[in-house]
Design a protein around this motif. Structure first.
Motif, PDB file in Angstrom:
ATOM      1  N   TYR A  28     135.184  56.306  48.264  1.00  0.00           N
ATOM      2  CA  TYR A  28     136.427  56.381  47.498  1.00  0.00           C
ATOM      3  C   TYR A  28     136.519  57.665  46.672  1.00  0.00           C
ATOM      4  O   TYR A  28     137.614  58.080  46.325  1.00  0.00           O
ATOM      5  CB  TYR A  28     136.577  55.151  46.599  1.00  0.00           C
ATOM      6  N   THR A  29     135.403  58.298  46.377  1.00  0.00           N
ATOM      7  CA  THR A  29     135.429  59.558  45.635  1.00  0.00           C
ATOM      8  C   THR A  29     136.043  60.664  46.486  1.00  0.00           C
ATOM      9  O   THR A  29     136.903  61.415  46.026  1.00  0.00           O
ATOM     10  CB  THR A  29     134.007  59.973  45.204  1.00  0.00           C
ATOM     11  N   HIS A  30     135.627  60.748  47.746  1.00  0.00           N
ATOM     12  CA  HIS A  30     136.129  61.790  48.638  1.00  0.00           C
ATOM     13  C   HIS A  30     137.350  61.333  49.433  1.00  0.00           C
ATOM     14  O   HIS A  30     138.044  62.157  50.027  1.00  0.00           O
ATOM     15  CB  HIS A  30     135.027  62.247  49.594  1.00  0.00           C
ATOM     16  N   GLY A  31     137.592  60.022  49.489  1.00  0.00           N
ATOM     17  CA  GLY A  31     138.782  59.500  50.161  1.00  0.00           C
ATOM     18  C   GLY A  31     138.662  59.356  51.663  1.00  0.00           C
ATOM     19  O   GLY A  31     139.665  59.453  52.378  1.00  0.00           O
ATOM     20  N   TYR A  32     137.445  59.077  52.159  1.00  0.00           N
ATOM     21  CA  TYR A  32     137.240  58.947  53.604  1.00  0.00           C
ATOM     22  C   TYR A  32     136.420  57.712  53.931  1.00  0.00           C
ATOM     23  O   TYR A  32     135.624  57.237  53.126  1.00  0.00           O
ATOM     24  CB  TYR A  32     136.522  60.177  54.167  1.00  0.00           C
ATOM     25  N   ILE A  33     136.618  57.231  55.167  1.00  0.00           N
ATOM     26  CA  ILE A  33     135.825  56.143  55.736  1.00  0.00           C
ATOM     27  C   ILE A  33     135.154  56.710  56.979  1.00  0.00           C
ATOM     28  O   ILE A  33     135.812  57.369  57.789  1.00  0.00           O
ATOM     29  CB  ILE A  33     136.701  54.941  56.145  1.00  0.00           C
ATOM     30  N   ALA A  34     133.866  56.445  57.140  1.00  0.00           N
ATOM     31  CA  ALA A  34     133.145  56.866  58.339  1.00  0.00           C
ATOM     32  C   ALA A  34     132.462  55.651  58.950  1.00  0.00           C
ATOM     33  O   ALA A  34     131.848  54.859  58.243  1.00  0.00           O
ATOM     34  CB  ALA A  34     132.107  57.929  58.005  1.00  0.00           C
ATOM     35  N   THR A  35     132.601  55.521  60.270  1.00  0.00           N
ATOM     36  CA  THR A  35     131.952  54.438  60.996  1.00  0.00           C
ATOM     37  C   THR A  35     131.071  55.027  62.082  1.00  0.00           C
ATOM     38  O   THR A  35     131.536  55.820  62.899  1.00  0.00           O
ATOM     39  CB  THR A  35     132.991  53.494  61.647  1.00  0.00           C
ATOM     40  N   LYS A  36     129.810  54.641  62.058  1.00  0.00           N
ATOM     41  CA  LYS A  36     128.851  55.053  63.080  1.00  0.00           C
ATOM     42  C   LYS A  36     128.684  53.888  64.036  1.00  0.00           C
ATOM     43  O   LYS A  36     128.195  52.826  63.650  1.00  0.00           O
ATOM     44  CB  LYS A  36     127.522  55.404  62.418  1.00  0.00           C
ATOM     45  N   LEU A  37     129.142  54.087  65.274  1.00  0.00           N
ATOM     46  CA  LEU A  37     128.994  53.059  66.304  1.00  0.00           C
ATOM     47  C   LEU A  37     127.718  53.356  67.082  1.00  0.00           C
ATOM     48  O   LEU A  37     127.593  54.405  67.707  1.00  0.00           O
ATOM     49  CB  LEU A  37     130.193  53.060  67.254  1.00  0.00           C
ATOM     50  N   PHE A  38     126.779  52.432  67.044  1.00  0.00           N
ATOM     51  CA  PHE A  38     125.492  52.670  67.679  1.00  0.00           C
ATOM     52  C   PHE A  38     125.600  52.713  69.203  1.00  0.00           C
ATOM     53  O   PHE A  38     124.913  53.495  69.844  1.00  0.00           O
ATOM     54  CB  PHE A  38     124.467  51.624  67.236  1.00  0.00           C
TER      55      PHE A  38
END
Length: 113
Positions: A28-38
């Motif tokens: 929330y500080t940088h405003g991004y969501i990252a998802t690592k799909l294995f």
């Protein structure tokens, strides 16, 4: 499992489900969501849209509801659909934009925005 780090404004979500396993970070500080799909050995990044993605306190409330009631009776369920496109490996300017938590999750993986 979900871990909320209120002081850092970070939410870690770990899904362990065989081929569908993933790690997700809401920064929330940088405003991004990252998802690592294995299963895909890739990292998907999207901008947090405040009108769609619940804020930090709301995510905590939804997680509590889900844990307590085993079902979330809320219109704020969030689903994202990623479409394959071109990928690239992250560079220093990306990590400045996305932050260290997403860098730790996605370094060395193809990035899809």
């Amino acid at each position: 499992t979900m871990t909320i780090h209120s002081e850092e404004k970070i939410v870690d979500v770990h899904v362990r489900s065989g081929v569908y396993s993933s790690d997700t970070i809401f920064d929330y500080t940088h405003g991004y969501i990252a998802t690592k799909l294995f299963s895909r050995n890739a990292c998907f990044i999207m901008k947090i849209k405040k009108e769609i993605i619940p804020d930090l306190q709301e995510i905590g409330r939804l997680a509590f509801e889900r844990e307590t009631m085993r079902d979330v009776y809320s219109p704020n369920n969030v689903w994202a659909q990623f479409q394959a496109g071109s990928s690239r490996i992250g560079h220093l300017k990306d990590w400045i934009l996305y932050g260290k938590h997403i860098e730790n999750l996605c370094t060395g993986l193809p990035l899809y925005e």
